[in-house]
Design a protein around this motif. Sequence first.
Motif, PDB file in Angstrom:
ATOM      1  N   TRP A  62       0.834  -1.216   0.000  1.00 56.17           N
ATOM      2  CA  TRP A  62       0.000   0.000   0.000  1.00 56.17           C
ATOM      3  C   TRP A  62       0.866   1.262   0.000  1.00 56.17           C
ATOM      4  CZ3 TRP A  62      -3.195  -1.848   4.849  1.00 56.17           C
ATOM      5  CH2 TRP A  62      -3.832  -3.073   4.532  1.00 56.17           C
ATOM      6  N   PHE A  65       0.340   3.540   2.879  1.00 53.42           N
ATOM      7  CA  PHE A  65      -1.083   3.717   3.179  1.00 53.42           C
ATOM      8  C   PHE A  65      -1.412   5.148   3.611  1.00 53.42           C
ATOM      9  CE2 PHE A  65      -4.827   1.418   5.515  1.00 53.42           C
ATOM     10  CZ  PHE A  65      -5.560   1.379   4.359  1.00 53.42           C
ATOM     11  N   TRP A 219      -7.426  -8.981   3.486  1.00 53.67           N
ATOM     12  CA  TRP A 219      -7.042  -7.663   4.001  1.00 53.67           C
ATOM     13  C   TRP A 219      -6.127  -6.941   3.013  1.00 53.67           C
ATOM     14  CZ3 TRP A 219     -10.103  -6.701   8.019  1.00 53.67           C
ATOM     15  CH2 TRP A 219     -10.515  -7.744   8.835  1.00 53.67           C
ATOM     16  N   ASN A 220      -6.612  -6.848   1.765  1.00 57.23           N
ATOM     17  CA  ASN A 220      -5.846  -6.132   0.746  1.00 57.23           C
ATOM     18  C   ASN A 220      -6.811  -5.436  -0.202  1.00 57.23           C
ATOM     19  OD1 ASN A 220      -3.557  -5.241  -0.645  1.00 57.23           O
ATOM     20  ND2 ASN A 220      -3.688  -6.940  -2.098  1.00 57.23           N
ATOM     21  N   PRO A 221      -7.284  -4.226   0.179  1.00 61.00           N
ATOM     22  CA  PRO A 221      -8.269  -3.545  -0.656  1.00 61.00           C
ATOM     23  C   PRO A 221      -7.717  -3.263  -2.051  1.00 61.00           C
ATOM     24  CG  PRO A 221      -8.013  -2.449   1.485  1.00 61.00           C
ATOM     25  CD  PRO A 221      -6.903  -3.437   1.366  1.00 61.00           C
ATOM     26  N   THR A 235     -12.648  -5.487  -0.589  1.00 57.68           N
ATOM     27  CA  THR A 235     -11.628  -6.414  -0.131  1.00 57.68           C
ATOM     28  C   THR A 235     -12.278  -7.616   0.558  1.00 57.68           C
ATOM     29  OG1 THR A 235      -9.924  -6.616   1.617  1.00 57.68           O
ATOM     30  CG2 THR A 235     -11.299  -4.686   1.705  1.00 57.68           C
ATOM     31  N   GLU A 237     -11.923 -10.367   3.708  1.00 59.40           N
ATOM     32  CA  GLU A 237     -11.267 -10.386   5.007  1.00 59.40           C
ATOM     33  C   GLU A 237     -11.472 -11.723   5.711  1.00 59.40           C
ATOM     34  OE1 GLU A 237     -10.086  -7.978   3.904  1.00 59.40           O
ATOM     35  OE2 GLU A 237     -10.751  -6.046   4.696  1.00 59.40           O
ATOM     36  N   LEU A 241      -7.015  -8.255  10.672  1.00 55.20           N
ATOM     37  CA  LEU A 241      -6.269  -7.254   9.897  1.00 55.20           C
ATOM     38  C   LEU A 241      -4.849  -7.180  10.455  1.00 55.20           C
ATOM     39  CD1 LEU A 241      -5.956  -4.847   7.909  1.00 55.20           C
ATOM     40  CD2 LEU A 241      -7.029  -3.391   9.623  1.00 55.20           C
ATOM     41  N   HIS A 245      -4.584   0.279  11.907  1.00 57.02           N
ATOM     42  CA  HIS A 245      -4.504   1.456  11.038  1.00 57.02           C
ATOM     43  C   HIS A 245      -4.886   2.727  11.791  1.00 57.02           C
ATOM     44  CE1 HIS A 245      -6.215   3.939   7.528  1.00 57.02           C
ATOM     45  NE2 HIS A 245      -4.921   4.176   7.662  1.00 57.02           N
ATOM     46  N   GLU A 251     -12.762   7.552   7.249  1.00 56.40           N
ATOM     47  CA  GLU A 251     -12.822   6.420   6.333  1.00 56.40           C
ATOM     48  C   GLU A 251     -14.152   5.704   6.576  1.00 56.40           C
ATOM     49  OE1 GLU A 251      -9.489   2.971   5.715  1.00 56.40           O
ATOM     50  OE2 GLU A 251      -9.985   3.565   7.734  1.00 56.40           O
ATOM     51  N   PHE A 253     -16.743   2.374   6.117  1.00 55.51           N
ATOM     52  CA  PHE A 253     -16.814   0.924   5.887  1.00 55.51           C
ATOM     53  C   PHE A 253     -18.251   0.545   5.545  1.00 55.51           C
ATOM     54  CE2 PHE A 253     -13.280   0.161   9.258  1.00 55.51           C
ATOM     55  CZ  PHE A 253     -12.291   0.365   8.308  1.00 55.51           C
ATOM     56  N   TRP A 262     -14.611  -4.631  14.916  1.00 53.23           N
ATOM     57  CA  TRP A 262     -13.517  -3.651  14.901  1.00 53.23           C
ATOM     58  C   TRP A 262     -13.185  -3.212  16.320  1.00 53.23           C
ATOM     59  CZ3 TRP A 262     -10.687  -2.579  10.666  1.00 53.23           C
ATOM     60  CH2 TRP A 262     -11.215  -2.968   9.433  1.00 53.23           C
ATOM     61  N   HIS A 292      -7.657   1.439  14.243  1.00 53.97           N
ATOM     62  CA  HIS A 292      -8.598   0.319  14.287  1.00 53.97           C
ATOM     63  C   HIS A 292      -7.978  -0.947  13.711  1.00 53.97           C
ATOM     64  CE1 HIS A 292     -10.158   2.339  10.371  1.00 53.97           C
ATOM     65  NE2 HIS A 292      -9.073   1.659  10.136  1.00 53.97           N
ATOM     66  N   LEU A 302     -15.868  -6.611   2.364  1.00 52.82           N
ATOM     67  CA  LEU A 302     -15.941  -5.274   2.953  1.00 52.82           C
ATOM     68  C   LEU A 302     -15.632  -4.250   1.873  1.00 52.82           C
ATOM     69  CD1 LEU A 302     -15.917  -3.364   5.529  1.00 52.82           C
ATOM     70  CD2 LEU A 302     -13.445  -3.747   5.583  1.00 52.82           C
ATOM     71  N   VAL A 304     -14.263  -0.565   1.568  1.00 49.58           N
ATOM     72  CA  VAL A 304     -13.631   0.566   2.244  1.00 49.58           C
ATOM     73  C   VAL A 304     -13.737   1.758   1.298  1.00 49.58           C
ATOM     74  CG1 VAL A 304     -11.516   1.430   3.308  1.00 49.58           C
ATOM     75  CG2 VAL A 304     -12.004  -1.021   3.355  1.00 49.58           C
TER      76      VAL A 304
HETATM   77  C1  PHB Z   1      -8.274  -0.158   7.136  1.00 42.43           C
HETATM   78  O1  PHB Z   1      -7.314   0.109   7.807  1.00 42.43           O
HETATM   79  O2  PHB Z   1      -9.199   0.620   7.124  1.00 42.43           O
HETATM   80  C2  PHB Z   1      -8.356  -1.394   6.328  1.00 42.43           C
HETATM   81  C3  PHB Z   1      -7.201  -1.920   5.797  1.00 42.43           C
HETATM   82  C4  PHB Z   1      -7.265  -3.098   5.064  1.00 42.43           C
HETATM   83  C5  PHB Z   1      -8.460  -3.733   4.883  1.00 42.43           C
HETATM   84  C6  PHB Z   1      -9.614  -3.209   5.432  1.00 42.43           C
HETATM   85  C7  PHB Z   1      -9.562  -2.028   6.164  1.00 42.43           C
HETATM   86  O3  PHB Z   1      -8.515  -4.857   4.192  1.00 42.43           O
END
Ligand code: PHB
Length: 328
Positions: A62, A65, A219-221, A235, A237, A241, A245, A251, A253, A262, A292, A302, A304
């Motif tokens: 990322w 990120f 966990w890889n959007p 992504t 899940e 995670l 983050h 952000e 969800f 979460w 989170h 999910l 994001v």
């Molecule tokens: C996030 O930190 O918001 C996050 C990161 C990766 C994900 C989902 C959420 O797969």
Amino acid sequence: MTATAEHGVVSTEPNEEGYREFSLGEFRFRRDEYFVYITWPTGHHIMSVDAFLRALQRDIAWDFFYGTVNFDGVFGTVNHYGTVDIFAGRYNDSYRKAELDYSENIQTPRIRETFKSILDDWTNETFDPFASPHETGSAFGIKNGDNHRAVARQRVQAGRMVGLPGDAPLRSDEAGYPVNRMFADVPQDEPEIYAEPGFEDQVSAFSLFAYLSRSDVTWNPSVASVCKESLFCPTTEEYILPIIHGNDRVEWFIQLTDQITWEVEDRETGAVRARVVMKAGDVSAMPADIRHQGYSPKRSMLLVWENASADLPDLIASGKTPTYPIDF
Ligand code: PHB
Ligand code: FE
């Protein structure tokens, strides 16, 4: 043997377990069969190597990120979009009070290359840091081959609406990925498109559920649509995670299927703030002053929703924009 190379390698000879050691500024990184050892001038830290590699993989993929990537409650990175802070104890109340916290600001290309070298050297043939723990072999033990293919994966980013000329090669079904074992019940039919003549290259549709059901990573959007600064990042899940983050912006969800819990903490101190249980159909906004980590007991989908505006971190840090998304 020591030689400080441009990518921060300290030892060019592997250690007893077969792994090289690395440095970045005053930070030193070493692994053995089970653990990663990180040292800095005021302290040291230990992490399980599987958790470390899962977090490192995402930080790299990322490109650091949005905001803070905490590998755990002690170690992590903060993205300043051009440079990156690498820190220990900076966002941990106890470390701060004991004055054991430490951070260094590093040019992004340098930390990127060092992190990539660590990930590549420390990931064995059996381990895929992006896979769910149930779908990968072990990260542990003495050095045993490599997994260049897995660790060089980058998140897929569409340039525009998926399916239109100029989008990214997002379609995992086209690449022949099988439907994941936990998504066997997801319908695979695709929408039918009837564009007006002359608009064939401007109208597109695809089944996001079918696409996500074939994702081989967790966990890889990916970035599935881009509309100005608005990014839709769906992504899949499963398990935890691998990073905590810390946002530098709000952000959103949208829980598309199943359930994620979460754990939400204060971004600066790590103090517990909330537990949010999201079921299919639930929508939440994560404020810009929290961190989170999600727990997904079954593979879930999910969405994001990110606002990629480069102005946001300063607007929020200066108080011109609130840390929450909306006043009711
Ligand atoms: C996030 O930190 O918001 C996050 C990161 C990766 C994900 C989902 C959420 O797969
Ligand atoms: Fe987040």
